[in-house]
Design an enzyme around this catalytic site. Sequence first.
Site, PDB file in Angstrom:
ATOM      1  N   HIS A  56       0.826  -1.220   0.000  1.00  0.00           N
ATOM      2  CA  HIS A  56       0.000   0.000   0.000  1.00  0.00           C
ATOM      3  C   HIS A  56       0.860   1.271   0.000  1.00  0.00           C
ATOM      4  CE1 HIS A  56      -3.727  -2.279   0.671  1.00  0.00           C
ATOM      5  NE2 HIS A  56      -3.009  -3.009   1.512  1.00  0.00           N
ATOM      6  N   ASN A 129     -10.247  -3.257   2.059  1.00  0.00           N
ATOM      7  CA  ASN A 129      -9.946  -3.132   0.633  1.00  0.00           C
ATOM      8  C   ASN A 129     -11.223  -2.816  -0.132  1.00  0.00           C
ATOM      9  OD1 ASN A 129      -7.105  -3.675   0.553  1.00  0.00           O
ATOM     10  ND2 ASN A 129      -7.525  -5.847   0.848  1.00  0.00           N
TER      11      ASN A 129
END
Length: 485
Positions: A56, A129
């Site tokens: 990320h 997510n």
Amino acid sequence: MSSNDNHLTTSWGAPVGDNQNSQTAGTRGPTLIQDVHLLEKLAHFNRERIPERVVHAKGAGAHGYFEVTRDVSQYTKAAFLSHIGKRTPMFIRFSTVAGELGSADTVRDPRGFAVKFYTEEGNYDLVGNNTPVFFIRDAIKFPDFIHTQKRHPQTHLKNPTAVWDFWSLSPESLHQVTILMSDRGIPATLRHMHGFGSHTFKWVNAEGQAIWVKYHFKTEQGVQNMDVETAARIAGEHPDYHTEDLFNAIANGDFPAWKLYVQIMPIEDADTYHFDPFDVTKVWSQKDYPLIEVGRMVLDRNPENYFAEVEQATFSPGSFVPGIEASPDKMLQGRLFAYADAHRYRVGPNHNQLPINRPQCPVHNHQRDGAMAYGDNGGASVYYEPNSFGGPKESPEHKISPFDVSGQAASVAYDHDDHYTQPGDLYRLLSEDERARLVRNIVDSMQPVELVDIKLRQIGHFYKADPEFGTRIAEELGLSVPAAL
């Protein structure tokens, strides 16, 4: 003191007389070590980047608020969900997963969807997510999985063989792989995608009654995806496309919003449901557990400084508030440790004292010292517990709600191993055009894989999900479905 408050100063506040020329011995030099302003600038420059996130790394963020639209106090005692109309400030960070900090936004990848609620009982982080499931269901496999998404240690190139080798040897990944390779694998913008808590969590009400819960953020902008050719073109021409789109939308007053829904499962159903409800590679059928509206999230303010707010933001699925607790989800259990530990390494042991991470309620604990300790570091107050001097102490009413555990201590898998029904159902829900694009995306991704055995093994998984699914992929790869399945 000068009335001019716009003087350039050193970090210790002294005015800088010359910021164009370093101090030297004569016009040619050499440079003098006594030029402490020069030394400070160079030393700070060398340390301007904190290590990028292992996963990320590339992200965008925004501030906003969450407003409760339905009374859910019968399910949870969490104060920020206590009544209709209650607003809580929040910050969100969207991100890709596998790419580096400078990678393109429009790649095929899941998107991180991390929300920090600044509640009166402390920060609550929901770190999910844009997909309701994940590739693996046990945290012990996470480092290996992420290694396959990174670069080959010799060539320093992305390695499709490693990716598909791991997936083909981890059939639990099939559901997420099918989602990733579908149209949803490349969202049109960060505003046009759903978000999910993905894991199962536990809600507890004021009477101590508990239920299992899953979170769904539904975009009010509608789901829109990006076709492969457009995504590839934008990745080359404008790699920060999603980041800019989010910033500009908010700057122009077009505030993106999501409605939060939850699925609620009675505690006892976990023992009888036909899929393990704590397996993050599976979903709960909405026919069995319908969506219940909870509230609305609105993003209405851009960061003033990307580094201070987006890059230094830290999220952990272990940041709970009273009324919200962990479940036995094995992947979640590993993340409870791993995320906060990553922040202690990447940002520092006192990362929670930074303004973007600091709770907006009083904090009372006996943690002291460490790098970058901010404020008075606890002053002269008592620094241990229990104590006889009136220092902060435990509150038994905030103990977690117990749940039953049983079995031998051992390295064991989940009891349920049906990894094919749900991805097969998903495939059959798609239109013919969507199926064709899904197959083409998979074939394009698998084509470079070096070993035929890896391709055949993965084809077998697709075939078990749906015979047509596996057969079409095999044919486009110029292979046959393995006879022994």
